[in-house]
Motif scaffolding. Structure first.
Motif, PDB file in Angstrom:
ATOM      1  N   TRP A  12       0.814  -1.207   0.000  1.00 55.47           N
ATOM      2  CA  TRP A  12       0.000   0.000   0.000  1.00 55.47           C
ATOM      3  C   TRP A  12       0.853   1.264   0.000  1.00 55.47           C
ATOM      4  O   TRP A  12       0.346   2.346   0.267  1.00 55.47           O
ATOM      5  CB  TRP A  12      -0.940   0.012   1.203  1.00 55.47           C
ATOM      6  N   TRP A 300     -11.925   2.778  -0.540  1.00 55.90           N
ATOM      7  CA  TRP A 300     -11.244   1.539  -0.913  1.00 55.90           C
ATOM      8  C   TRP A 300     -12.202   0.347  -0.861  1.00 55.90           C
ATOM      9  O   TRP A 300     -12.112  -0.575  -1.684  1.00 55.90           O
ATOM     10  CB  TRP A 300     -10.040   1.291  -0.010  1.00 55.90           C
ATOM     11  N   GLU A 304     -13.033  -1.904  -4.303  1.00 59.09           N
ATOM     12  CA  GLU A 304     -12.099  -2.992  -3.985  1.00 59.09           C
ATOM     13  C   GLU A 304     -11.612  -3.684  -5.262  1.00 59.09           C
ATOM     14  O   GLU A 304     -12.393  -4.035  -6.146  1.00 59.09           O
ATOM     15  CB  GLU A 304     -12.789  -4.011  -3.080  1.00 59.09           C
ATOM     16  N   GLU A 306      -8.493  -6.618  -6.194  1.00 57.76           N
ATOM     17  CA  GLU A 306      -7.396  -7.459  -5.740  1.00 57.76           C
ATOM     18  C   GLU A 306      -6.738  -8.123  -6.941  1.00 57.76           C
ATOM     19  O   GLU A 306      -7.317  -8.999  -7.584  1.00 57.76           O
ATOM     20  CB  GLU A 306      -7.905  -8.533  -4.779  1.00 57.76           C
ATOM     21  N   PRO A 308      -2.840  -9.727  -7.847  1.00 55.56           N
ATOM     22  CA  PRO A 308      -1.563 -10.039  -7.196  1.00 55.56           C
ATOM     23  C   PRO A 308      -0.371  -9.398  -7.895  1.00 55.56           C
ATOM     24  O   PRO A 308      -0.421  -9.052  -9.077  1.00 55.56           O
ATOM     25  CB  PRO A 308      -1.495 -11.574  -7.289  1.00 55.56           C
ATOM     26  N   GLY A 312      -0.890  -5.493  -9.622  1.00 60.81           N
ATOM     27  CA  GLY A 312      -1.848  -5.052  -8.619  1.00 60.81           C
ATOM     28  C   GLY A 312      -1.409  -3.797  -7.902  1.00 60.81           C
ATOM     29  O   GLY A 312      -2.227  -2.919  -7.583  1.00 60.81           O
ATOM     30  N   ARG A 313      -0.106  -3.688  -7.650  1.00 59.10           N
ATOM     31  CA  ARG A 313       0.424  -2.501  -6.983  1.00 59.10           C
ATOM     32  C   ARG A 313       0.238  -1.254  -7.858  1.00 59.10           C
ATOM     33  O   ARG A 313      -0.165  -0.187  -7.379  1.00 59.10           O
ATOM     34  CB  ARG A 313       1.914  -2.711  -6.687  1.00 59.10           C
ATOM     35  N   ARG A 316      -3.414  -0.223  -8.027  1.00 61.30           N
ATOM     36  CA  ARG A 316      -3.846   0.477  -6.818  1.00 61.30           C
ATOM     37  C   ARG A 316      -3.456   1.954  -6.887  1.00 61.30           C
ATOM     38  O   ARG A 316      -4.229   2.833  -6.486  1.00 61.30           O
ATOM     39  CB  ARG A 316      -3.231  -0.192  -5.593  1.00 61.30           C
ATOM     40  N   TYR A 741      -7.718 -12.806 -10.075  1.00 66.82           N
ATOM     41  CA  TYR A 741      -8.011 -11.474  -9.574  1.00 66.82           C
ATOM     42  C   TYR A 741      -9.446 -11.434  -9.069  1.00 66.82           C
ATOM     43  O   TYR A 741     -10.255 -12.334  -9.336  1.00 66.82           O
ATOM     44  CB  TYR A 741      -7.817 -10.405 -10.654  1.00 66.82           C
ATOM     45  N   PHE A 743     -12.729  -8.466  -7.629  1.00 63.89           N
ATOM     46  CA  PHE A 743     -13.166  -7.088  -7.411  1.00 63.89           C
ATOM     47  C   PHE A 743     -14.618  -7.100  -6.970  1.00 63.89           C
ATOM     48  O   PHE A 743     -15.341  -8.092  -7.130  1.00 63.89           O
ATOM     49  CB  PHE A 743     -12.997  -6.229  -8.669  1.00 63.89           C
ATOM     50  N   ARG A 754     -19.489  -9.367  -5.390  1.00 64.41           N
ATOM     51  CA  ARG A 754     -18.077  -9.761  -5.402  1.00 64.41           C
ATOM     52  C   ARG A 754     -17.822 -10.799  -6.494  1.00 64.41           C
ATOM     53  O   ARG A 754     -18.508 -11.829  -6.556  1.00 64.41           O
ATOM     54  CB  ARG A 754     -17.705 -10.334  -4.038  1.00 64.41           C
ATOM     55  N   ARG A 756     -14.732 -13.116  -8.369  1.00 66.95           N
ATOM     56  CA  ARG A 756     -13.349 -13.580  -8.287  1.00 66.95           C
ATOM     57  C   ARG A 756     -13.118 -14.648  -9.340  1.00 66.95           C
ATOM     58  O   ARG A 756     -13.911 -15.578  -9.488  1.00 66.95           O
ATOM     59  CB  ARG A 756     -13.028 -14.128  -6.908  1.00 66.95           C
TER      60      ARG A 756
END
Length: 797
Positions: A12, A300, A304, A306, A308, A312-313, A316, A741, A743, A754, A756
């Protein structure tokens, strides 16, 4: 030491280490803090605006218009205004020079973002000589709960040093718009009538107004230091001064809290009074940080995502900047989507078509923000109709670049930095922006279920855009089809035929197909409207049956050119010369801005089969294969997989990717037809701003459409997600590099749905509520999921 973003332990953080003057503009853009109402670049407070640093602050929707003399012509430009700078805070030893990283030896420097908390932190350790060091730690926030407040905490820690340290904090109204070098021939002095004063023993204020738009701006600052604060007034500035007593190993702290209001704000009587009152009521830094963190936590959760690893970084960070530009606070404002965010002055803060890449993401997380952005367009519908009428057309002709009031803000001239020449700008002929607005109206209403908007403001907007396309289409007796002439497509390189005296191209495929889509959807809407509302709309717009019949005809007969078995970008594209791509790459290396290279050589890109960015391939970005095939059938053509694959291959080798949007669109399209090549383009889209792939442009402001588009690539592109016909349609195409992933999204009142995907398994969880079940349509089946249930679906290979 490194000069690129590095990951924090928890994923983060976005951090930079070491000080390098050449990287400051890039870091300032990527460390910008904002809340949807205003944003401030991540500049160091002790540094003034110069060739290295640029501490700009921008309030959403605040523009000013000035005229300038350029290349022997008087030109008029409207800019998003750089408002007074609230950041200044400098320090020095008595009788010494002011300390900053450009004049004082830096032993250590770190700067970065805590994305979870929405806080920027910098730590700099200076060598003051003789074994003396001074460490400066600062934390900064632009408050996400109270959109008018910002705060800066500065901590000084000395080693080998004791005695006084002089600190000055200021509000500076002497700023200009000078953050983009190629605009510096234009007048950038937007502020006037700067006045300053003192409100309490620890608070000061500054007020001013914009020169032409007459927007009043009020700033108030509270400076607390645990010591006596004195005030000094300077021209266009007010300075608060304090002397701190340093001792080795002991930290001295000063806090600066600021409130900002303008005369555009609702529920105030005067911006200065509102700012003074707000800063007096604002709590201390710790309490502000706590409520700020709560507000960010809520954002956030709603958005949301996610993913990896490194992708992902980066995603974000992209989401962080999207939310700083377009937050729930934006829903209360009359603003559009600034192409470069609230992060800099490139494109003068104008609104282009970038909302086409932004709203599809917002629709499924912050529909109230999408609705507000569409209200911005609807409020300017009358101006768009006036513009069309002046051009001899019916309906609404929206501007390619929009600002305060909806008139065309595209510059008359643009500078080629390579040649130093000012050239005519014909990009205002990109009338396809109207289709983008119509697409966003439709997408928003499908995702949100907001029938009230669709039946009222949305219907009016679609009708007038459809009316424009139907009127602009000319019937060609020889072809037996309608044609749209004299436009420029998304490519932007081609704005005229070689050696033509007038600008514009005929039958741009993207323009014609999207115009046909607008006409078809508007006809669908007219059929679905309740009869009383349809009658009201017809009466208000003087719509008659004959006009509707023309829409039907034009929507089925617009001309689509082809050549060599592929879709032509425009009529005559196949007759252009081939470019020596390899030769130009060998000579110039980076040829993203091929248009500037050729113009500097005395040539023009209009002569070549060369595109700046995706044009025809944009159709594969907007429409699923089934919907695009249906559109082509409506127009009398068969778009099979072979034709589309050949078209993709053809333009893939003739595009320079001079726009950050190009890699995004290519990655999106290739994920469905050439998966092995998609990841390289996805990577370019992810790296576009953080690596500044265009060489200096990110320092002028981030590319908001590209950032939001990468988020939507995961949300819709790889999942094949469509909100169409009352169902969530999904047709996943997982890339090997991005196959796992998840969201959450908000779909037609269902909060926190949700999704996935992982290793061929799709999991969908619908939160408990009293709302109707959600219908999920996959290529091979349809399922209904009740609120409170979770479905686990095995995907076909």
């Amino acid at each position: 030491m490194t000069d690129v973003g590095t990951d924090g332990a928890d994923g983060w953080s976005w951090e930079y280490e070491g000080y390098k003057a050449a990287d400051e503009r890039l870091r300032e853009s990527l460390c910008t803090l904002g809340n949807g109402y205003f944003a401030t670049r991540g500049a160091l407070p002790e540094c003034d605006a110069d060739d290295v640093h640029y501490p700009g602050t921008y309030v959403a929707g605040i523009y000013n218009r000035l005229t300038s003399e350029v290349a022997g012509r008087t030109v008029e430009n409207e800019d998003m205004v750089n408002v007074p700078n609230w950041l200044p805070l400098r320090y020095r030893l008595p009788d010494g020079d002011w300390i900053d990283p450009d004049s004082t030896e830096v032993l250590e420097h770190r700067q970065g973002l805590d994305l979870a908390a929405g806080v920027m932190e910098r730590v700099t350790r200076y060598d003051l000589g003789g074994g003396r060091t001074l460490t400066v730690r600062q934390r900064r926030l632009v408050h996400m709960a109270d959109p008018h407040v910002a705060a800066l905490r500065t901590e000084f820690t000395a080693e080998g040093l004791s005695g006084p340290l002089e600190v000055e904090a200021a509000l500076d109204g002497g700023v200009t718009n000078s953050g983009v070098a190629r605009y510096r021939d234009l007048d950038g002095h937007h502020l006037t009538h700067v006045h300053t004063g003192v409100s309490t023993e620890d608070s000061v204020w500054l007020r001013c107004r914009t020169r032409t738009s007459d927007v009043r701006i009020g700033l108030a600052a509270r400076f607390t230091a645990g010591a006596l604060v004195t005030v000094r007034r300077e021209t266009s500035r007010i300075v608060q001064c304090v002397t701190l007593d340093l001792a080795p190993g002991r930290t001295a702290t000063v806090d600066k809290t600021v409130a900002l209001h303008t005369s555009h704000d609702p529920a105030i009587s005067d911006p200065l009074h509102a700012a003074v009152d707000r800063v007096a009521r604002a709590p201390g830094f710790d309490a502000l940080t706590a409520t700020h963190r709560v507000a960010w936590g809520q954002l956030w959760r709603r958005a949301e995502l996610e993913v990896p690893g490194e992708p992902g970084r980066i995603l974000r960070l992209h989401l962080f900047h999207v939310l700083q530009t377009l937050s729930p606070h934006t829903a209360d404002l009359d603003v559009g989507v600034p192409a470069r965010g609230l992060h800099g002055e490139a494109y003068r803060g104008h609104v282009f078509w970038d909302e086409l890449f932004v709203l599809p993401f917002l629709n499924l997380h912050f529909p109230e923000v999408s609705r507000a952005l569409l209200h911005y367009r609807h409020r300017r519908l009358e101006q768009a109709c006036t513009t069309a009428a002046r051009a001899g057309r019916r309906g609404a002709m929206y501007p390619w670049q929009s600002g305060s009031d909806g008139r065309e803000e595209t510059q008359q001239l643009h500078l080629n930095p390579r040649s130093g020449r000012w050239l005519p700008d014909h990009s205002w002929l990109q009338h396809h922006v109207g289709s983008a607005i119509a697409y966003n109206v439709w997408q928003y209403c499908e995702a949100s279920g907001d029938m009230e908007f669709l039946h009222t403001k949305g219907a009016e907007t679609l009708l007038q855009i459809a009316r424009f396309w139907a009127d602009k289409a000319e019937y060609d007796d020889e072809l037996g089809r309608h044609r749209i002439k004299g436009v420029v497509g998304p490519d932007e390189y081609h704005e005229a035929y070689p050696d033509a005296d007038t600008p514009g191209l005929d039958d741009n495929a993207y323009t014609n197909v999207t115009a046909a889509w607008v006409l078809a959807r508007t006809l669908d809407l007219m059929d679905m409207l309740p009869e009383p509302r349809r009658r009201e709309l017809a009466e208000r717009t003087a719509l008659d049956a004959g006009e509707v019949e023309r829409w039907q005809e034009v929507s089925r007969t617009l001309h689509l050119p082809f050549h060599d078995g592929v879709i032509s970008q425009f009529e005559g594209y196949g007759d252009l010369a081939e470019l020596d791509w390899q030769g130009y790459r060998e000579r110039y290396g980076d040829i993203r801005r091929l248009d500037r290279i050729l113009e500097a050589e005395g040539d023009t890109v209009n002569r070549y089969k060369a595109s700046k960015q995706a044009d025809v391939l944009m159709l594969g970005y907007l429409f699923s294969p089934s919907e695009l095939g249906s559109l082509f059938r409506r127009l009398g053509h068969r778009l099979d997989e072979g034709v589309w694959r050949r078209t993709v291959e053809y333009y893939l080798h003739r595009t320079s990717h001079g726009s950050t949007l190009s890699g995004l669109v290519h990655g999106w399209v290739l994920a469905r037809c050439r998966r092995s090549d998609a990841w390289a383009f996805v990577q370019e889209a992810l790296q576009g701003d953080i690596a500044d792939v265009q060489g200096g442009t990110t320092g002028e402001g981030i590319h908001l459409g590209a950032m939001a588009g990468t988020l939507d690539l995961v949300q819709r592109g790889l999942t094949g997600l469509e909100t169409r016909d009352g169902a969530l349609r999904l047709d996943p195409v997982p890339l090997p590099e991005l196959s796992s992933y998840g969201f959450s999204l908000l779909y037609q009142g269902n909060w926190g749905v949700r999704l996935r995907l992982e290793r061929g398994l799709l999991e969908i969880a619908v939160p408990s509520s009293d709302i109707s079940p959600i219908t999920i349509r996959l290529p091979d089946r349809e399922v209904s999921i009740e609120p409170g249930d979770t479905a686990r679906l095995v995907l076909p290979d």
